[in-house]
Design a protein around this motif. Structure first.
Motif, PDB file in Angstrom:
ATOM      1  N   GLY A  14       0.729  -1.391  -0.091  1.00  0.00           N
ATOM      2  CA  GLY A  14      -0.147   0.242   0.025  1.00  0.00           C
ATOM      3  C   GLY A  14       0.728   1.363  -0.064  1.00  0.00           C
ATOM      4  N   PRO A  55       2.099  -0.269  -4.948  1.00  0.00           N
ATOM      5  CA  PRO A  55       1.692  -1.560  -4.430  1.00  0.00           C
ATOM      6  C   PRO A  55       1.658  -2.569  -5.271  1.00  0.00           C
ATOM      7  N   MET A  56       1.606  -3.737  -4.868  1.00  0.00           N
ATOM      8  CA  MET A  56       1.880  -5.114  -5.575  1.00  0.00           C
ATOM      9  C   MET A  56       3.191  -5.244  -6.496  1.00  0.00           C
ATOM     10  N   ARG A  87      -1.139  -7.120 -14.013  1.00  0.00           N
ATOM     11  CA  ARG A  87      -1.614  -5.750 -14.314  1.00  0.00           C
ATOM     12  C   ARG A  87      -2.127  -5.311 -15.631  1.00  0.00           C
ATOM     13  N   THR A  93      -5.941  -7.943 -11.578  1.00  0.00           N
ATOM     14  CA  THR A  93      -5.187  -6.738 -10.949  1.00  0.00           C
ATOM     15  C   THR A  93      -6.032  -6.686  -9.498  1.00  0.00           C
ATOM     16  N   LEU A  97      -4.554  -7.180  -5.779  1.00  0.00           N
ATOM     17  CA  LEU A  97      -4.592  -5.834  -4.774  1.00  0.00           C
ATOM     18  C   LEU A  97      -5.126  -6.666  -3.474  1.00  0.00           C
ATOM     19  N   GLU A  98      -6.024  -7.693  -3.794  1.00  0.00           N
ATOM     20  CA  GLU A  98      -6.837  -8.231  -2.646  1.00  0.00           C
ATOM     21  C   GLU A  98      -5.604  -8.906  -1.882  1.00  0.00           C
ATOM     22  N   CYS A 100      -2.486  -8.077  -1.446  1.00  0.00           N
ATOM     23  CA  CYS A 100      -1.814  -6.985  -0.696  1.00  0.00           C
ATOM     24  C   CYS A 100      -2.558  -6.530   0.519  1.00  0.00           C
ATOM     25  N   GLU A 101      -3.765  -6.377   0.488  1.00  0.00           N
ATOM     26  CA  GLU A 101      -4.792  -6.004   1.383  1.00  0.00           C
ATOM     27  C   GLU A 101      -4.911  -6.800   2.491  1.00  0.00           C
ATOM     28  N   SER A 210     -11.086  -4.111  -1.964  1.00  0.00           N
ATOM     29  CA  SER A 210     -10.764  -4.670  -3.017  1.00  0.00           C
ATOM     30  C   SER A 210     -11.890  -5.545  -3.143  1.00  0.00           C
TER      31      SER A 210
END
Length: 252
Positions: A14, A55-56, A87, A93, A97-98, A100-101, A210
């Protein structure tokens, strides 16, 4: 680490803007766990380290921290992977990001666990290979279940039907490459998504952003398909489709 420079491997999970030209990223590192990292001057036109502050991304960072400082400071870095195939596909994508979250929500600051970093890198790498396919959603679920276990909130012993037992075991322990090749199954995937999101909301006390976006896109897509189906009706029969043939033609 405090008061000295250290090279770490990290996944950036993030970021936010800080002051006029800086960024503060949250990075999960092999040596120190989740830490805040300030990237000074990165938003200037000639700013360096932009690529490794997104991020990511999987990166190697050189970090410095003074005793009592609010942030660590990035003084150098190199990109290991930006997962370009993820990406290139919007749905993939969001799933990336999920990941990462989830890592952000389920880990405390300054508590290192190299296995969590390795799991995250391996999952994002597998998702990169499966980008654009149903396997990405399965990999997202597998990652969540394994991270729950690593964080002490394992769902492995949850009762599942005999029909779903093999899939349940595969998601917990199977090779990620095999999971990435699973075919689409919207019913079972939907139930898994609900389980993951409900569990995160219960643990972290707020929903995944996400996941909310994925749900909204799915609803809009379904609504668009219904509109397209309505537009596809033959205009010659649209006004008479529900009538018996004799009434529809106006003859007796």
């Amino acid at each position: 680490m405090r008061g000295r420079q250290t090279v770490v491997e990290a996944v950036v999970i993030g970021r936010r803007e800080h002051r006029e030209t800086d960024r503060v990223a949250i990075a999960y590192t092999d040596a120190f766990g989740k830490v805040p990292v300030r990237f000074g001057g990165v938003n200037r036109p000639a700013g360096k380290l932009k690529a490794v502050s997104e991020p990511m991304v999987w990166t190697e960072l050189r970090l410095y921290a003074r005793h009592g400082a609010e942030f660590t400071t990035a003084t150098g870095g190199s990109l290991l992977s930006s997962f370009p195939r993820i990406r290139s596909d919007f749905s993939s994508t969001l799933r990336g990001l999920e990941v990462c979250e989830l890592l952000d929500r389920l880990t405390p600051m300054w508590k290192p666990n190299p296995r969590k970093l390795r799991l995250s890198v391996e999952c994002l790498t597998a998702m990169d290979g499966a980008a654009g396919s149903p396997g990405v959603a399965w990999l997202s679920s597998a990652y969540a279940l394994r991270l729950f276990k690593s964080a002490g909130f394992g769902l492995r012993e949850k009762r599942v039907s005999e029909e779903n037992r093999a899939l349940w075991e595969l998601l917990h322990e199977g090779p990620l490459e095999e999971i990435g090749r699973l075919p689409e199954d919207r019913d079972r995937q939907g139930r898994l998504d609900y389980l993951v999101r409900h569990s995160v909301e219960r643990i972290a006390d707020r929903p995944l952003r996400s996941a909310e976006l994925l749900d909204r896109i799915a609803r809009e897509s379904a609504s668009g398909k219904r509109r397209e189906a309505g537009d596809a009706v033959d205009p010659k029969t649209a006004g008479t489709a529900g009538l018996p043939p004799r009434q529809a033609t106006g003859t007796r």
